[in-house]
Write an enzyme that holds these catalytic residues in place. Sequence first.
Site, mmCIF file in Angstrom:
data_model
loop_
_atom_site.group_PDB
_atom_site.id
_atom_site.type_symbol
_atom_site.label_atom_id
_atom_site.label_comp_id
_atom_site.label_asym_id
_atom_site.label_seq_id
_atom_site.Cartn_x
_atom_site.Cartn_y
_atom_site.Cartn_z
ATOM 1 N N GLU A 14 -13.634 -22.986 55.191
ATOM 2 C CA GLU A 14 -14.868 -22.735 54.441
ATOM 3 C C GLU A 14 -16.097 -23.102 55.258
ATOM 4 O OE1 GLU A 14 -14.928 -21.154 51.788
ATOM 5 O OE2 GLU A 14 -13.046 -21.426 50.709
ATOM 6 N N ASP A 52 -5.659 -12.639 53.418
ATOM 7 C CA ASP A 52 -6.633 -11.549 53.453
ATOM 8 C C ASP A 52 -7.470 -11.447 54.720
ATOM 9 O OD1 ASP A 52 -7.866 -13.926 52.765
ATOM 10 O OD2 ASP A 52 -8.917 -13.151 51.014
ATOM 11 N N GLU A 87 -9.380 -13.166 37.963
ATOM 12 C CA GLU A 87 -8.901 -13.817 39.185
ATOM 13 C C GLU A 87 -7.506 -13.339 39.557
ATOM 14 O OE1 GLU A 87 -10.317 -16.972 41.903
ATOM 15 O OE2 GLU A 87 -10.728 -14.971 41.203
ATOM 16 N N GLU A 115 -16.046 -9.310 46.604
ATOM 17 C CA GLU A 115 -15.208 -8.418 47.408
ATOM 18 C C GLU A 115 -15.223 -6.970 46.913
ATOM 19 O OE1 GLU A 115 -14.134 -12.431 48.493
ATOM 20 O OE2 GLU A 115 -14.301 -11.464 46.533
#
Length: 875
Positions: A103, A250, A344, A362
Amino acid sequence: MSREEKQKLGNQVLEMFDHAYGNYMEHAYPADELMPLTCRGRVRGQEPSRGDVDDALGKFSLTLIDSLDTLVVLNKTKEFEDAVRKVLRDVNLDNDVVVSVFETNIRVLGGLLGGHSLAIMLKEKGEYMQWYNDELLQMAKQLGYKLLPAFNTTSGLPYPRINLKFGIRKPEARTGTETDTCTACAGTLILEFAALSRFTGATIFEEYARKALDFLWEKRQRSSNLVGVTINIHTGDWVRKDSGVGAGIDSYYEYLLKAYVLLGDDSFLERFNTHYDAIMRYISQPPLLLDVHIHKPMLNARTWMDALLAFFPGLQVLKGDIRPAIETHEMLYQVIKKHNFLPEAFTTDFRVHWAQHPLRPEFAESTYFLYKATGDPYYLEVGKTLIENLNKYARVPCGFAAMKDVRTGSHEDRMDSFFLAEMFKYLYLLFADKEDIIFDIEDYIFTTEAHLLPLWLSTTNQSISKKNTTSEYTELDDSNFDWTCPNTQILFPNDPLYAQSIREPLKNVVDKSCPRGIIRVEESFRSGAKPPLRARDFMATNPEHLEILKKMGAASSIDAEDGLRFMQEMIELSSQQQKEQQLPPRAVQIVSHPFFGRVVLTAGPAQFGLDLSKHKETRGFVASSKPSNGCSELTNPEAVMGKIALIQRGQCMFAEKARNIQNAGAIGGIVIDDNEGSSSDTAPLFQMAGDGKDTDDIKIPMLFLFSKEGSIILDAIREYEEVEVLLSDKAKDRAAILKDPEMENEEQPSSENDSQNQSGEQISSSSQEVDLVDQESSEENSLNSHPESLSLADMDNAASISPSEQTSNPTENHETTNLNGECTDLDNQLQEQSETEEDSNPNVSWGKKVQPIDSILADWNEDIEAFEMMEKDEL
């Protein structure tokens, strides 16, 4: 869509960004994030821990750094210059705090590099940033060196966390003992680290990121060419062997392709193509993308999808594979139209699996890239829908609040930094023409956090060896890529209905189709051989079924695979049956003046009393019972007669409380937790159990609120005395609940379907809400990939339920697909368990305020006035 309407929507995006960014700067800065419901900053250690999701917070003004290049994209150059000065003046990167390497890299290091990229661009233009002398780059370099100790492993894979001040392993670091990391966490470093090396000439950053990528490539499963979700950073063993394109993996795929674009190294493209071939061979089941086992890729690993895979159509556009991108994007859009936001996680029959939506960007990202590729105005309408839903359901006076539960419309006190870094950037670019942007966006590549890195870095400080090691041990089937990279200039003008013909069959798939079953293995038996025994068909009294079970795992490898699949299906079927007996959350909506339905509290259900999902909602004024715990005959029956009684938890069974208030004439009951300070931020949803006896005599609805949520109602009683609430299965539309003529004249929008005419009413309709946290088990809740992870929590007690156990309304028909493609009813629910819950600790103060009502009203009024003015200006 006309140029004027595009400009209007672009201006609306600008106003929305101003609302979010302005409230962060006013109420939260220099904290990392804004808490939009309570209008204050989220500071690590001062708020209840949310588990892994807090690892993004490092006391370094995260939202400001993440928003830097968004300011320039939105033509807010003066605000950008002010923001850069604030970063240089106020941000400290030397804090004693443990943060996520992943992150921190994509948000902070990426934010600093994106800010630097656009700062030097503005400086070259000659009007802004003339004083700038690479200060952001120096901060990025400082941060880069702070992250390097995480790579001190034999494999080269980084530790998942690091202490900004003390690094790894030291006693004061409080980290360095981890053994596992996610594939995306280790494989999403190359863009930022290579850019840092190319900008500064310090090659060490790119070298470390490449080494991590090389190790992941070496550890792929060689027969399937897939990678797992979680890997041991010391041994390289796969800890979780399921593979997909969503959470945990991803951005690993994303960075392989984008590393080729930015750095020009062919090996990255070869690796991506190899993985992409495997994805399209095993994971892609159009329009679905389902996880599989890396060693047995024909065997699905789960029957649900997570929201993070919504980035994949955008990556397919960059790859040049347009058709499946259109298909998956349309499927996701249909799910959004059903639930207003992308849950989610959602099942293959498009029901909610995990109900949260933390305002993830996204899907907007994929929408932008599909529009860029096709020029199809359909995607402008999709973007318009996203804008309307954000304003209608997520906008609150102090920003935009994440959805706690897309089914009830309740909120979470959370506005992640990626919302400003990505959502507004992609939405604005979707509606902007080339002349609307002060620089050429085609000169830059987007990181996974949508930060901009200039493409000229590919020829700068090129000291890294570009030896191609990939082709030594992989052979590509080139025929797989014959159809990639279509020329959209020719494709779409020649056949304007091309995209529509792909989307059309998917229009009704969410609402009208049979649920999607796992049928690929069955298809291999269509030649006449007998299909394997499925868990849904198994009968313990059938001798033939028992004989088949004995064979599984003994006769052959095929039988062994059948046995493994049968066991997996039995586990899922058992879990599904348990979910079906659980009750979904309910809603308490305050409908009286001055709330008018804006405040929605997610409530825990009861296993007894009136089922709000099957009967009309209950509406009435609230009144406190005496005694407050409701454990004996009420001494104030006249006060609760015909009203909804408020009861304090404790000292007796829930069913006993219900009987006492029902005997006094109450039409419903709300039990408020006696554990002072309990809140939706830290506790799982609570389900009230019966007392082990027959509870058919209880005819009124009963709901449960934690202390923080209950205090909202108690606060309102003190301020306004008369408080009316609506008890229902989910939040009702304000137009439907406002029955009082005075309320209608004051508040009701003229047209519920016309978002442009609702202005302030609709946009502020999701205002101050406090609701219950959805918690998952740590196995299911491993969404620790791009760009933010959910928090982990253990279940509290036997009477609580998690969102993974709330996947559907128990009154719905649960169906599956048989070999003939027919829908068969699986609505076989288990008998309700009779769990008891005895309460204690009645000593609690109900007089503690959470937030002054006046301040909320002032914010609402300002919001409404602002939007009335906007309407006049035709924004």
